[in-house]
Design a protein around this motif. Sequence first.
Motif, PDB file in Angstrom:
ATOM      1  N   SER A  27      47.913  -2.282  39.411  1.00 19.23           N
ATOM      2  CA  SER A  27      48.989  -2.459  40.390  1.00 19.23           C
ATOM      3  C   SER A  27      49.684  -1.146  40.739  1.00 19.23           C
ATOM      4  O   SER A  27      50.453  -1.091  41.707  1.00 19.23           O
ATOM      5  CB  SER A  27      50.027  -3.453  39.844  1.00 19.23           C
ATOM      6  N   GLU A  28      49.415  -0.076  39.985  1.00 16.98           N
ATOM      7  CA  GLU A  28      50.085   1.201  40.222  1.00 16.98           C
ATOM      8  C   GLU A  28      49.248   2.189  41.017  1.00 16.98           C
ATOM      9  O   GLU A  28      49.699   3.291  41.304  1.00 16.98           O
ATOM     10  CB  GLU A  28      50.474   1.842  38.877  1.00 16.98           C
ATOM     11  N   ILE A  29      48.017   1.815  41.357  1.00 15.52           N
ATOM     12  CA  ILE A  29      47.154   2.734  42.093  1.00 15.52           C
ATOM     13  C   ILE A  29      46.656   2.062  43.366  1.00 15.52           C
ATOM     14  O   ILE A  29      46.893   0.869  43.598  1.00 15.52           O
ATOM     15  CB  ILE A  29      45.960   3.206  41.235  1.00 15.52           C
ATOM     16  N   ARG A  59      45.876  11.002  40.716  1.00 19.17           N
ATOM     17  CA  ARG A  59      47.237  11.519  40.886  1.00 19.17           C
ATOM     18  C   ARG A  59      48.274  10.400  40.775  1.00 19.17           C
ATOM     19  O   ARG A  59      49.324  10.569  40.161  1.00 19.17           O
ATOM     20  CB  ARG A  59      47.354  12.235  42.234  1.00 19.17           C
ATOM     21  N   GLU A  60      47.969   9.263  41.374  1.00 16.18           N
ATOM     22  CA  GLU A  60      48.894   8.121  41.284  1.00 16.18           C
ATOM     23  C   GLU A  60      49.032   7.646  39.850  1.00 16.18           C
ATOM     24  O   GLU A  60      50.149   7.347  39.385  1.00 16.18           O
ATOM     25  CB  GLU A  60      48.395   6.972  42.176  1.00 16.18           C
ATOM     26  N   LEU A  61      47.920   7.592  39.139  1.00 17.97           N
ATOM     27  CA  LEU A  61      47.946   7.126  37.756  1.00 17.97           C
ATOM     28  C   LEU A  61      48.688   8.112  36.858  1.00 17.97           C
ATOM     29  O   LEU A  61      49.478   7.718  35.989  1.00 17.97           O
ATOM     30  CB  LEU A  61      46.509   6.923  37.263  1.00 17.97           C
ATOM     31  N   ARG A  62      48.460   9.401  37.086  1.00 20.04           N
ATOM     32  CA  ARG A  62      49.162  10.417  36.290  1.00 20.04           C
ATOM     33  C   ARG A  62      50.674  10.359  36.541  1.00 20.04           C
ATOM     34  O   ARG A  62      51.472  10.445  35.603  1.00 20.04           O
ATOM     35  CB  ARG A  62      48.608  11.804  36.621  1.00 20.04           C
ATOM     36  N   HIS A  63      51.051  10.205  37.799  1.00 18.40           N
ATOM     37  CA  HIS A  63      52.486  10.113  38.124  1.00 18.40           C
ATOM     38  C   HIS A  63      53.119   8.904  37.439  1.00 18.40           C
ATOM     39  O   HIS A  63      54.237   8.978  36.911  1.00 18.40           O
ATOM     40  CB  HIS A  63      52.670  10.012  39.634  1.00 18.40           C
ATOM     41  N   PHE A  64      52.420   7.775  37.448  1.00 16.12           N
ATOM     42  CA  PHE A  64      52.957   6.576  36.798  1.00 16.12           C
ATOM     43  C   PHE A  64      53.165   6.813  35.308  1.00 16.12           C
ATOM     44  O   PHE A  64      54.241   6.526  34.771  1.00 16.12           O
ATOM     45  CB  PHE A  64      52.003   5.390  37.017  1.00 16.12           C
ATOM     46  N   TYR A  65      52.144   7.344  34.629  1.00 12.83           N
ATOM     47  CA  TYR A  65      52.256   7.557  33.181  1.00 12.83           C
ATOM     48  C   TYR A  65      53.363   8.563  32.855  1.00 12.83           C
ATOM     49  O   TYR A  65      54.147   8.362  31.915  1.00 12.83           O
ATOM     50  CB  TYR A  65      50.920   8.019  32.612  1.00 12.83           C
ATOM     51  N   GLN A  66      53.462   9.620  33.625  1.00 17.14           N
ATOM     52  CA  GLN A  66      54.497  10.617  33.342  1.00 17.14           C
ATOM     53  C   GLN A  66      55.890  10.045  33.575  1.00 17.14           C
ATOM     54  O   GLN A  66      56.829  10.365  32.842  1.00 17.14           O
ATOM     55  CB  GLN A  66      54.262  11.855  34.206  1.00 17.14           C
ATOM     56  N   SER A  67      56.038   9.185  34.581  1.00 22.88           N
ATOM     57  CA  SER A  67      57.344   8.551  34.798  1.00 22.88           C
ATOM     58  C   SER A  67      57.682   7.560  33.692  1.00 22.88           C
ATOM     59  O   SER A  67      58.849   7.212  33.505  1.00 22.88           O
ATOM     60  CB  SER A  67      57.361   7.828  36.149  1.00 22.88           C
ATOM     61  N   GLU A  68      56.662   7.139  32.934  1.00 14.59           N
ATOM     62  CA  GLU A  68      56.885   6.226  31.823  1.00 14.59           C
ATOM     63  C   GLU A  68      56.972   6.960  30.489  1.00 14.59           C
ATOM     64  O   GLU A  68      56.966   6.338  29.424  1.00 14.59           O
ATOM     65  CB  GLU A  68      55.742   5.201  31.765  1.00 14.59           C
ATOM     66  N   ILE A  93      37.872   3.822  34.561  1.00 10.88           N
ATOM     67  CA  ILE A  93      38.661   5.053  34.527  1.00 10.88           C
ATOM     68  C   ILE A  93      39.048   5.339  33.086  1.00 10.88           C
ATOM     69  O   ILE A  93      39.856   4.610  32.507  1.00 10.88           O
ATOM     70  CB  ILE A  93      39.917   4.935  35.407  1.00 10.88           C
ATOM     71  N   PRO A  94      38.483   6.395  32.464  1.00 12.48           N
ATOM     72  CA  PRO A  94      38.816   6.704  31.067  1.00 12.48           C
ATOM     73  C   PRO A  94      40.103   7.533  30.991  1.00 12.48           C
ATOM     74  O   PRO A  94      40.344   8.414  31.823  1.00 12.48           O
ATOM     75  CB  PRO A  94      37.612   7.518  30.600  1.00 12.48           C
ATOM     76  N   LEU A  95      40.932   7.225  30.024  1.00  7.15           N
ATOM     77  CA  LEU A  95      42.174   7.988  29.881  1.00  7.15           C
ATOM     78  C   LEU A  95      42.587   8.071  28.420  1.00  7.15           C
ATOM     79  O   LEU A  95      42.180   7.257  27.587  1.00  7.15           O
ATOM     80  CB  LEU A  95      43.291   7.366  30.736  1.00  7.15           C
ATOM     81  N   THR A  96      43.383   9.077  28.130  1.00  6.05           N
ATOM     82  CA  THR A  96      43.990   9.263  26.814  1.00  6.05           C
ATOM     83  C   THR A  96      45.489   9.381  27.029  1.00  6.05           C
ATOM     84  O   THR A  96      45.967  10.319  27.678  1.00  6.05           O
ATOM     85  CB  THR A  96      43.459  10.536  26.132  1.00  6.05           C
ATOM     86  N   GLU A  97      46.245   8.403  26.523  1.00  9.39           N
ATOM     87  CA  GLU A  97      47.676   8.348  26.810  1.00  9.39           C
ATOM     88  C   GLU A  97      48.461   9.475  26.137  1.00  9.39           C
ATOM     89  O   GLU A  97      49.379  10.039  26.720  1.00  9.39           O
ATOM     90  CB  GLU A  97      48.247   6.994  26.375  1.00  9.39           C
ATOM     91  N   VAL A 134      68.887   5.833  22.269  1.00 14.89           N
ATOM     92  CA  VAL A 134      68.269   6.772  21.332  1.00 14.89           C
ATOM     93  C   VAL A 134      67.149   6.057  20.582  1.00 14.89           C
ATOM     94  O   VAL A 134      67.307   4.941  20.091  1.00 14.89           O
ATOM     95  CB  VAL A 134      69.323   7.323  20.346  1.00 14.89           C
ATOM     96  N   GLY A 135      66.001   6.729  20.498  1.00 17.51           N
ATOM     97  CA  GLY A 135      64.846   6.168  19.798  1.00 17.51           C
ATOM     98  C   GLY A 135      63.878   5.454  20.702  1.00 17.51           C
ATOM     99  O   GLY A 135      62.755   5.143  20.284  1.00 17.51           O
ATOM    100  N   GLN A 136      64.279   5.190  21.961  1.00 14.56           N
ATOM    101  CA  GLN A 136      63.390   4.517  22.893  1.00 14.56           C
ATOM    102  C   GLN A 136      62.526   5.521  23.651  1.00 14.56           C
ATOM    103  O   GLN A 136      62.878   6.690  23.776  1.00 14.56           O
ATOM    104  CB  GLN A 136      64.183   3.695  23.900  1.00 14.56           C
ATOM    105  N   ARG A 137      61.406   4.995  24.192  1.00 19.42           N
ATOM    106  CA  ARG A 137      60.550   5.826  25.030  1.00 19.42           C
ATOM    107  C   ARG A 137      61.256   6.135  26.343  1.00 19.42           C
ATOM    108  O   ARG A 137      61.909   5.278  26.937  1.00 19.42           O
ATOM    109  CB  ARG A 137      59.227   5.104  25.278  1.00 19.42           C
ATOM    110  N   PHE A 138      61.126   7.356  26.794  1.00 22.12           N
ATOM    111  CA  PHE A 138      61.715   7.773  28.074  1.00 22.12           C
ATOM    112  C   PHE A 138      60.991   7.078  29.221  1.00 22.12           C
ATOM    113  O   PHE A 138      59.761   7.052  29.275  1.00 22.12           O
ATOM    114  CB  PHE A 138      61.606   9.291  28.239  1.00 22.12           C
ATOM    115  N   GLN A 139      61.782   6.512  30.170  1.00 20.73           N
ATOM    116  CA  GLN A 139      61.229   5.888  31.369  1.00 20.73           C
ATOM    117  C   GLN A 139      62.131   6.209  32.545  1.00 20.73           C
ATOM    118  O   GLN A 139      63.340   5.949  32.506  1.00 20.73           O
ATOM    119  CB  GLN A 139      61.106   4.373  31.181  1.00 20.73           C
ATOM    120  N   ASP A 140      61.532   6.735  33.608  1.00 24.40           N
ATOM    121  CA  ASP A 140      62.300   7.119  34.794  1.00 24.40           C
ATOM    122  C   ASP A 140      63.127   5.962  35.349  1.00 24.40           C
ATOM    123  O   ASP A 140      64.305   6.128  35.692  1.00 24.40           O
ATOM    124  CB  ASP A 140      61.350   7.609  35.899  1.00 24.40           C
TER     125      ASP A 140
END
Length: 589
Positions: A27-29, A59-68, A93-97, A134-140
């Motif tokens: 849904s993000e690409i 590029r869309e997938l990278r932007h999504f992951y970085q914003s998350e 699509i292979p990826l390493t988070e 504090v302690g949570q994952r950063f999300q835009d």
Amino acid sequence: MSGQVDPELRKLKFSGNKTYSNKELSSEISFTAATWTGKKLFGKTPSYFNTDAYNMNVRELRHFYQSEGFIHIQIGEPIVKLRRNGRKAELTIPLTEGEPVVIDSVAFTGPDTLMNKRLLELSTRRRSLLQVRVGQRFQDNLIWNDRDLITRRMVENGYAYAELEPEIIADTAVNTAHVIWNLSPGPKSYFGETTISGQKRTPERIIRRQLAYKPGDVYSREKLNRSQQQIYQLGTFRIASVRAMLSRDMKDTIPVQINITEAPRTSTRVGVGYGREDQFRTFVDFQVLNFTGGARRLNLYAKHSALEPYRVEATLTQPAAFSPNSTVAFSPSIKKQKEPGYELFSYSSNLILLNKITDKLSGSLNFYSETVRLDTTSLALIEDLTILSRTYTKTGAATGLLYDNARPRFDPARGWTVAVNAKANTSIFSGKYPFLKYQFEAKNYQRLSDHLILAIKLKAGTVNPTGSAKTIPVEERFFAGGSRSVRGWGRQQLGPTDELGIPAGGKSMIEASLEPRIKIAGPLSIVAFLDAGNVWSQASHFTLSEIRYAAGGGIRFATPIGPIGIDVARPVWDDSAKWQFHLNIGHAF
């Protein structure tokens, strides 16, 4: 792949994704995959695979992951399997988070140190004001949600000019982020004078009574919104604009401008339709606004159908009777009813008090008097008809609570509707059949996917004679079966009947329905359903072993006033397995 047509994307999946599912990433690409079934039944349009398109999706997938918060995301070369002589493609699509960035601290800075301290305390409570902790994952998206949340809180506390911006300090070596909120609260503000323009028939004093604030009160956007809502509740305006006159020099006194456009003084609504049970139906509703001055309105309503050969009523409504959210209505009426279980003529009057408790919860209290002329030859021959009068009067009070957050209104996809009602018929004013009647109904709607909504209904009721009464008026009894009940039976055909099949009604009832609603394409959808229920002769006599079941399906076609529906159903696990056909506007529930 030069020299040939790009292959159509048949399947799309990901490998190495641990935090998000294939569906969430898809849904993000831009890439979309579709099988033959998806294209034909759900109207999906597949993408075509090529190198440029893949790079854009990376590029869309990278932007999504970085914003998350996954700033070290790595996306590899595509894994493509070609089918059908290279015309169809299955893409992986292979990826390493990598490790996500985690919030290490949250701080507030600004000229008001007391406000900074108060917000910091709220953000560190167990039930924190903020979503970023504090302690949570950063999300835009959580950062921007928090900005809106803090701004609204400051505005609701009088800081109408409040602004704030987040400053993010990230340490990519240790995957941490520091969030600093820079506050600019501005002056604490108060409501000034309110000017009203545009009204012609409605007195200004009535509009002012609907305001949720007074001059000098601490400024609040919520009070402005509530004021607008309460002005609309008068029912006489087409447009009511409520605007705070904020100034560039940030004055601490804020005047309010209300611009009104009144609705036409008279209006007429006419409707026609057809249903399997009520057959041809029509109504006309004539409305007069500002009747005899003020914000009162008069409605004259007439209706005809096979179930109600005629009903004529007049309703005089006084909004804002005791408070901005209260309404009083007086409604006399006459009607003729022709149901499978009874026929009658009645004339009645109702004094109704309505109160909107919250945006989603409302209450009602109705004092009624009704005189009934019953056609006793239309009744089932299973009781002593000598205890039923041909003419009788009912007087008493009915009260109810309604919670409704189901949306959208005509075709709900989420939320609840819960109604609780009680009715006490007395013998104080020449009433002959005193009783107590209770009803409960709950409906829930859940969107399980883009194409699937699950609707659930539970309904129950009981009615008890009181005092020396030995029977319940037939029109106050419970009946089941029909297009909006247990659909495997005809209208009122589920429950006690006489030898001729005439429904007798009962003193207790229960119904339940489970209905998946599946969108096919455009306005077209289908439903499948399982209904259950029954009616019992005795009050509070719910016997699970006597519950009857029906199953079926239907088609819905969406319109601006709700879906048009056709249902077919039949009883299951039952000897009387006969198909029923139903046609209606709107869902069964």
